[in-house]
Design a protein around this motif. Structure first.
Motif, mmCIF file in Angstrom:
data_model
loop_
_atom_site.group_PDB
_atom_site.id
_atom_site.type_symbol
_atom_site.label_atom_id
_atom_site.label_comp_id
_atom_site.label_asym_id
_atom_site.label_seq_id
_atom_site.Cartn_x
_atom_site.Cartn_y
_atom_site.Cartn_z
ATOM 1 N N HIS A 195 -8.646 -16.434 13.206
ATOM 2 C CA HIS A 195 -7.348 -16.205 14.794
ATOM 3 C C HIS A 195 -7.332 -17.640 15.478
ATOM 4 O O HIS A 195 -6.374 -17.834 16.335
ATOM 5 C CB HIS A 195 -7.173 -14.732 15.759
ATOM 6 C CG HIS A 195 -6.512 -13.563 14.713
ATOM 7 N ND1 HIS A 195 -5.230 -13.450 14.159
ATOM 8 C CD2 HIS A 195 -7.522 -12.858 13.706
ATOM 9 C CE1 HIS A 195 -4.945 -12.139 13.697
ATOM 10 N NE2 HIS A 195 -6.484 -12.230 13.807
ATOM 11 N N GLU A 219 -12.847 -13.880 8.721
ATOM 12 C CA GLU A 219 -12.936 -13.988 10.004
ATOM 13 C C GLU A 219 -14.208 -15.026 9.609
ATOM 14 O O GLU A 219 -15.033 -14.108 10.789
ATOM 15 C CB GLU A 219 -12.747 -13.624 10.628
ATOM 16 C CG GLU A 219 -10.652 -13.673 10.832
ATOM 17 C CD GLU A 219 -10.083 -11.984 11.892
ATOM 18 O OE1 GLU A 219 -10.989 -12.439 13.069
ATOM 19 O OE2 GLU A 219 -9.779 -11.495 11.651
ATOM 20 N N ILE A 243 3.478 -5.257 2.448
ATOM 21 C CA ILE A 243 2.557 -5.863 3.112
ATOM 22 C C ILE A 243 3.039 -7.816 3.195
ATOM 23 O O ILE A 243 3.007 -8.202 4.116
ATOM 24 C CB ILE A 243 0.940 -5.991 3.092
ATOM 25 C CG1 ILE A 243 0.548 -4.470 2.457
ATOM 26 C CG2 ILE A 243 0.120 -7.227 3.928
ATOM 27 C CD1 ILE A 243 0.541 -3.687 4.060
ATOM 28 N N ASN A 290 -2.624 -10.216 13.566
ATOM 29 C CA ASN A 290 -3.269 -8.901 13.080
ATOM 30 C C ASN A 290 -1.932 -8.298 11.918
ATOM 31 O O ASN A 290 -0.918 -7.983 12.543
ATOM 32 C CB ASN A 290 -3.460 -8.613 14.190
ATOM 33 C CG ASN A 290 -4.550 -9.391 15.109
ATOM 34 O OD1 ASN A 290 -3.934 -8.968 16.491
ATOM 35 N ND2 ASN A 290 -5.565 -8.683 14.673
ATOM 36 N N GLY A 291 -2.731 -7.359 10.984
ATOM 37 C CA GLY A 291 -2.052 -6.798 10.661
ATOM 38 C C GLY A 291 -0.832 -8.072 9.468
ATOM 39 O O GLY A 291 0.161 -6.538 9.042
ATOM 40 N N THR A 292 -1.131 -8.757 9.473
ATOM 41 C CA THR A 292 -0.028 -9.648 7.925
ATOM 42 C C THR A 292 -0.475 -9.653 7.232
ATOM 43 O O THR A 292 0.049 -10.061 6.048
ATOM 44 C CB THR A 292 0.571 -10.913 9.169
ATOM 45 O OG1 THR A 292 -1.219 -11.889 9.322
ATOM 46 C CG2 THR A 292 1.217 -10.814 9.887
ATOM 47 N N GLY A 293 -1.566 -9.450 7.013
ATOM 48 C CA GLY A 293 -2.195 -9.306 5.110
ATOM 49 C C GLY A 293 -3.155 -9.696 5.493
ATOM 50 O O GLY A 293 -3.409 -10.133 4.190
ATOM 51 N N LYS A 294 -3.361 -10.449 6.002
ATOM 52 C CA LYS A 294 -4.151 -11.761 5.472
ATOM 53 C C LYS A 294 -5.617 -11.839 4.797
ATOM 54 O O LYS A 294 -6.429 -12.414 3.494
ATOM 55 C CB LYS A 294 -5.433 -12.386 6.756
ATOM 56 C CG LYS A 294 -3.750 -13.109 7.991
ATOM 57 C CD LYS A 294 -4.327 -14.144 8.655
ATOM 58 C CE LYS A 294 -5.571 -13.235 9.948
ATOM 59 N NZ LYS A 294 -4.612 -12.171 10.297
ATOM 60 N N SER A 295 -6.554 -10.351 5.612
ATOM 61 C CA SER A 295 -7.615 -10.467 4.489
ATOM 62 C C SER A 295 -7.634 -9.915 3.375
ATOM 63 O O SER A 295 -8.014 -9.262 2.319
ATOM 64 C CB SER A 295 -8.423 -9.611 5.587
ATOM 65 O OG SER A 295 -8.666 -9.436 7.207
ATOM 66 N N THR A 296 -6.228 -8.239 2.864
ATOM 67 C CA THR A 296 -5.725 -7.795 1.991
ATOM 68 C C THR A 296 -5.230 -9.665 0.732
ATOM 69 O O THR A 296 -5.952 -8.894 -0.479
ATOM 70 C CB THR A 296 -4.242 -7.658 2.266
ATOM 71 O OG1 THR A 296 -4.514 -6.405 3.465
ATOM 72 C CG2 THR A 296 -3.909 -6.428 0.943
ATOM 73 N N PHE A 305 0.877 -0.734 0.154
ATOM 74 C CA PHE A 305 -0.507 -0.090 0.144
ATOM 75 C C PHE A 305 0.932 1.676 0.302
ATOM 76 O O PHE A 305 1.567 1.150 1.165
ATOM 77 C CB PHE A 305 -0.868 0.195 0.931
ATOM 78 C CG PHE A 305 -2.187 -0.716 1.006
ATOM 79 C CD1 PHE A 305 -3.261 -1.156 0.221
ATOM 80 C CD2 PHE A 305 -2.179 -1.901 2.148
ATOM 81 C CE1 PHE A 305 -3.938 -2.072 -0.054
ATOM 82 C CE2 PHE A 305 -2.918 -2.802 1.783
ATOM 83 C CZ PHE A 305 -3.886 -3.476 1.013
HETATM 84 N N1 LIG Z 1 -7.156 0.220 1.892
HETATM 85 C C1 LIG Z 1 -5.691 0.349 1.958
HETATM 86 N N2 LIG Z 1 -4.805 1.342 2.238
HETATM 87 C C2 LIG Z 1 -3.614 1.720 3.178
HETATM 88 N N3 LIG Z 1 -3.207 0.528 3.951
HETATM 89 C C3 LIG Z 1 -4.069 -0.461 4.271
HETATM 90 C C4 LIG Z 1 -5.412 -1.126 3.677
HETATM 91 N N4 LIG Z 1 -5.456 -2.347 4.423
HETATM 92 C C5 LIG Z 1 -5.315 -3.179 5.218
HETATM 93 N N5 LIG Z 1 -3.819 -2.265 4.893
HETATM 94 C C6 LIG Z 1 -2.991 -2.681 6.241
HETATM 95 O O1 LIG Z 1 -2.519 -3.226 5.095
HETATM 96 C C7 LIG Z 1 -1.928 -4.791 6.863
HETATM 97 C C8 LIG Z 1 -2.363 -5.986 6.594
HETATM 98 O O2 LIG Z 1 -4.141 -5.551 6.565
HETATM 99 P P1 LIG Z 1 -5.103 -6.382 6.841
HETATM 100 O O3 LIG Z 1 -6.337 -6.219 7.102
HETATM 101 O O4 LIG Z 1 -5.035 -7.083 5.156
HETATM 102 O O5 LIG Z 1 -4.179 -7.794 7.962
HETATM 103 P P2 LIG Z 1 -4.682 -8.864 8.192
HETATM 104 O O6 LIG Z 1 -4.002 -9.857 8.312
HETATM 105 O O7 LIG Z 1 -6.152 -9.072 7.903
HETATM 106 O O8 LIG Z 1 -5.203 -8.149 10.251
HETATM 107 P P3 LIG Z 1 -6.249 -8.843 11.293
HETATM 108 O O9 LIG Z 1 -6.019 -10.034 11.487
HETATM 109 O O10 LIG Z 1 -6.307 -7.676 12.175
HETATM 110 O O11 LIG Z 1 -7.735 -8.941 10.606
HETATM 111 C C9 LIG Z 1 -2.072 -3.773 7.965
HETATM 112 O O12 LIG Z 1 -1.192 -2.823 8.406
HETATM 113 C C10 LIG Z 1 -3.384 -2.399 7.516
HETATM 114 O O13 LIG Z 1 -3.733 -1.265 7.927
#
Ligand SMILES: Nc1ncnc2c1ncn2[C@@H]1O[C@H](COP(=O)(O)OP(=O)(O)OP(=O)(O)O)[C@@H](O)[C@H]1O
Length: 283
Positions: A244, A211, A56, A76-82, A51
């Motif tokens: 998680h 999740e 990520i 958290n924040g490792t990028g799973k949803s991304t 991003f």
């Molecule tokens: N649209 C976006 N623009 C900028 N940064 C983003 C965007 N979407 C996600 N991020 C960042 O990308 C990183 C990964 O986010 P993501 O939600 O994919 O993590 P995650 O592993 O699913 O987290 P969680 O377990 O907390 O749901 C985070 O640092 C988040 O802040």
């Protein structure tokens, strides 16, 4: 009210029909190492995502076979949803390529992408039901990918055949008696079951679940996971879910992918892993 409704319709339709945006960065494909295999539903080839200037993850590669359930785990924040959003073609990758149901998502035409979207479903952490509409109307929204347009927005407008299909989906999640209840009159567990009905109503080949029980208490969460996996196993659906909950990952996943430090650090069958192996990802 009319404005709110039409803007909600257009955002749901937009989500279902959205074309993939152009990739951030065009990169060389590494196709030679990945011969096409007909039963592979999802393939990531050296996928990276940033991003802005913030990386990520990078070099994410895997193939997921038809009917396989894959748990995607990591802190958290490792990028799973991304990563899920990249796999669905909702956001562009920054490098590499995603192949979903035989199509490279950043090379599809709008028509091809609509065809793919009609064959996939999503269950999110928040159920995202339209609160003022009936449970049945919300389930019908799962058919918008196949039948775009206002008729599948409301149960009063929908064709009889679609209403019957939606009722069957509600029966499968045990909520047929709630079909005409407003969605905002449901408990969290019931709402998530409606979201599952909405995801399965179109008989998708691939389901993504982000999740799916995160907002539920442990008992309701267990019920939702049991139901979800019973339904998808019956239909040989390919599933990718984030969680998680280490026990859920091992119990419901055939395979576990672990993200940490921007890479896939773990890719193994659930049967070969212990809870301790997964806890290591969170250190
Ligand atoms: N649209 C976006 N623009 C900028 N940064 C983003 C965007 N979407 C996600 N991020 C960042 O990308 C990183 C990964 O986010 P993501 O939600 O994919 O993590 P995650 O592993 O699913 O987290 P969680 O377990 O907390 O749901 C985070 O640092 C988040 O802040």
């Amino acid at each position: 009210m009319r404005d709110t409704l039409s803007s909600t319709i257009s955002s749901v339709t937009d989500l279902l029909l959205r074309r993939p945006a152009a990739p951030d960065v065009l990169t060389e494909q590494t196709g030679a190492a990945f011969a096409p295999v007909s039963h592979v539903d999802i393939e990531a080839r050296a996928v990276s995502k940033s991003f802005g200037t913030t990386p990520i993850f990078s070099d994410v590669s895997f193939r997921l076979a038809r009917g396989e359930a894959t748990a995607l785990v990591g802190a958290n924040g490792t990028g799973k949803s991304t990563l899920l959003r990249c796999l669905m073609g909702l956001i562009p990758t920054s490098g590499g390529s995603v192949h979903l149901l035989g199509q490279q998502t950043d090379e599809t035409t709008g028509r091809q992408m609509r065809n793919i979207r009609a064959q996939i479903g999503l269950v999110s952490q928040k159920h995202n039901l339209v609160p003022r509409l009936s449970v049945l109307s919300n389930v019908l929204h799962g058919l918008l990918g196949k039948h775009p347009g206002i008729r599948h927005w409301s149960h009063s407008l929908a064709p009889q055949s679609s209403r019957e299909t939606a009722m069957q989906a509600l029966e499968r999640v045990g909520l047929a008696d709630f079909a005409h209840r407003r969605a905002d009159r449901l408990s969290g567990g019931q709402s998530q079951r409606v979201a599952i009905a909405r995801a399965i109503v179109s008989a998708p080949k691939v389901l993504f679940a982000d999740e799916p029980c995160a907002s539920l208490d442990p008992s309701a969460g267990e019920d939702v996971m049991e139901l979800f996996f019973r339904l998808v196993r019956d239909e040989n659906v390919t599933v990718v879910f984030t969680s998680h909950n280490i026990e859920h990952a091992l119990k419901y996943g055939d395979r576990v992918l672990g993200l940490a430090q921007g890479r896939i650090q773990l890719d193994a069958t659930a049967a070969s892993l212990s809870s301790a192996d997964l806890r290591g990802l969170y250190d």
